[in-house]
Design a protein around this motif. Structure first.
Motif, PDB file in Angstrom:
ATOM      1  N   LEU A 230       0.915  -1.255   0.045  1.00 22.42           N
ATOM      2  CA  LEU A 230      -0.104  -0.094  -0.063  1.00 22.42           C
ATOM      3  C   LEU A 230       0.778   1.184   0.034  1.00 22.42           C
ATOM      4  CD1 LEU A 230      -2.595  -0.980   2.630  1.00 22.42           C
ATOM      5  CD2 LEU A 230      -3.192  -0.645   0.059  1.00 22.42           C
ATOM      6  N   ARG A 231       1.710   1.164   0.809  1.00 23.70           N
ATOM      7  CA  ARG A 231       2.907   2.454   0.836  1.00 23.70           C
ATOM      8  C   ARG A 231       3.416   2.723  -0.486  1.00 23.70           C
ATOM      9  NH1 ARG A 231       5.091   3.432   6.702  1.00 23.70           N
ATOM     10  NH2 ARG A 231       3.659   2.279   7.863  1.00 23.70           N
ATOM     11  N   ALA A 232       3.853   1.573  -1.462  1.00 28.24           N
ATOM     12  CA  ALA A 232       4.466   1.581  -2.401  1.00 28.24           C
ATOM     13  C   ALA A 232       3.553   2.212  -3.538  1.00 28.24           C
ATOM     14  CB  ALA A 232       4.913   0.353  -2.956  1.00 28.24           C
ATOM     15  N   ALA A 233       2.329   1.828  -3.499  1.00 30.94           N
ATOM     16  CA  ALA A 233       1.116   2.306  -4.484  1.00 30.94           C
ATOM     17  C   ALA A 233       0.943   3.602  -4.133  1.00 30.94           C
ATOM     18  CB  ALA A 233      -0.057   1.468  -4.140  1.00 30.94           C
ATOM     19  N   VAL A 234       0.874   4.232  -2.921  1.00 28.63           N
ATOM     20  CA  VAL A 234       0.751   5.652  -2.609  1.00 28.63           C
ATOM     21  C   VAL A 234       1.778   6.486  -3.266  1.00 28.63           C
ATOM     22  CG1 VAL A 234       0.741   7.269  -0.777  1.00 28.63           C
ATOM     23  CG2 VAL A 234      -0.960   5.400  -0.700  1.00 28.63           C
ATOM     24  N   ALA A 235       3.260   5.919  -3.053  1.00 32.01           N
ATOM     25  CA  ALA A 235       4.422   6.594  -3.271  1.00 32.01           C
ATOM     26  C   ALA A 235       4.170   6.750  -4.900  1.00 32.01           C
ATOM     27  CB  ALA A 235       5.426   5.825  -3.010  1.00 32.01           C
ATOM     28  N   GLU A 236       3.779   5.479  -5.660  1.00 33.57           N
ATOM     29  CA  GLU A 236       3.853   5.606  -7.138  1.00 33.57           C
ATOM     30  C   GLU A 236       2.708   6.586  -7.510  1.00 33.57           C
ATOM     31  OE1 GLU A 236       2.542   2.388 -10.420  1.00 33.57           O
ATOM     32  OE2 GLU A 236       3.267   1.807  -8.493  1.00 33.57           O
TER      33      GLU A 236
END
Length: 59
Positions: A19-25
């Protein structure tokens, strides 16, 4: 009533990291201006709801 605190297991950690990676992307895409305006998405969805074939909007 109180509930016992649930400890995170490896699956939770993996999900949180994804989820953190998706938000960063997503934030990076916004910074690049790689977004689709709401009105274009709305028009596309309305066409789909009416059974019209339409290509997905692109930025």
């Amino acid at each position: 009533m109180s509930q016992a605190l649930r400890t995170a297991d490896d699956g939770d950690d993996l999900e949180t990291e994804q989820l953190r990676a998706a938000v960063a992307e997503a934030r990076a895409a916004v910074q690049r201006g790689d977004v689709i305006p709401h009105d274009r998405v709305r028009e596309w969805l309305l066409n789909l709801a009416q059974g019209k074939k339409a290509a997905a909007p692109r930025s």
